[in-house]
Scaffold this motif. Sequence first.
Motif, PDB file in Angstrom:
ATOM      1  N   GLU A 164      38.999  40.511  44.915  1.00 26.80           N
ATOM      2  CA  GLU A 164      39.137  41.669  44.024  1.00 26.80           C
ATOM      3  C   GLU A 164      40.539  41.719  43.420  1.00 26.80           C
ATOM      4  O   GLU A 164      40.697  42.035  42.243  1.00 26.80           O
ATOM      5  CB  GLU A 164      38.823  42.971  44.775  1.00 26.80           C
ATOM      6  CG  GLU A 164      37.349  43.139  45.089  1.00 26.80           C
ATOM      7  CD  GLU A 164      36.453  43.056  43.862  1.00 26.80           C
ATOM      8  OE1 GLU A 164      36.753  43.710  42.842  1.00 26.80           O
ATOM      9  OE2 GLU A 164      35.449  42.332  43.911  1.00 26.80           O
ATOM     10  N   GLU A 165      41.545  41.387  44.206  1.00 23.05           N
ATOM     11  CA  GLU A 165      42.909  41.350  43.690  1.00 23.05           C
ATOM     12  C   GLU A 165      43.071  40.198  42.693  1.00 23.05           C
ATOM     13  O   GLU A 165      43.740  40.335  41.666  1.00 23.05           O
ATOM     14  CB  GLU A 165      43.916  41.212  44.841  1.00 23.05           C
ATOM     15  CG  GLU A 165      45.355  41.173  44.409  1.00 23.05           C
ATOM     16  CD  GLU A 165      45.876  42.451  43.750  1.00 23.05           C
ATOM     17  OE1 GLU A 165      47.024  42.423  43.271  1.00 23.05           O
ATOM     18  OE2 GLU A 165      45.165  43.467  43.697  1.00 23.05           O
ATOM     19  N   ARG A 212      41.801  41.192  39.365  1.00 24.00           N
ATOM     20  CA  ARG A 212      42.765  42.049  38.686  1.00 24.00           C
ATOM     21  C   ARG A 212      43.900  41.217  38.074  1.00 24.00           C
ATOM     22  O   ARG A 212      44.308  41.461  36.945  1.00 24.00           O
ATOM     23  CB  ARG A 212      43.326  43.066  39.676  1.00 24.00           C
ATOM     24  CG  ARG A 212      44.135  44.178  39.048  1.00 24.00           C
ATOM     25  CD  ARG A 212      44.738  45.097  40.083  1.00 24.00           C
ATOM     26  NE  ARG A 212      45.814  44.482  40.849  1.00 24.00           N
ATOM     27  CZ  ARG A 212      47.041  44.230  40.366  1.00 24.00           C
ATOM     28  NH1 ARG A 212      47.336  44.536  39.139  1.00 24.00           N
ATOM     29  NH2 ARG A 212      47.962  43.686  41.134  1.00 24.00           N
TER      30      ARG A 212
END
Length: 83
Positions: free
Chosen positions: A34-35, A38
């Motif tokens: 998820e990071e 981003r």
Amino acid sequence: MGESLQKNPHYIHRSFKAINGITPLKYLHTLRVEEVKRLLINMQLSITYIALEVGYNDSTQLSVKFKEITGLSPSKYRESLLN
């Protein structure tokens, strides 16, 4: 985790999986991916840099886990952001 919680690591693993439906390691990889998603928005950051930034040893390790979780390589995911 087991040491800091003063519990048997197997107990922690089983309990975590029972509550969350995934193992602690799978959860960690999911958070990292998820990071990565981003960070991939920033086109100037290399995939190798992103891999090291989120805790992977190299871009290959990142690519394997990213594809396992998302179905896409990091570069294909980044390309999809442009469309």
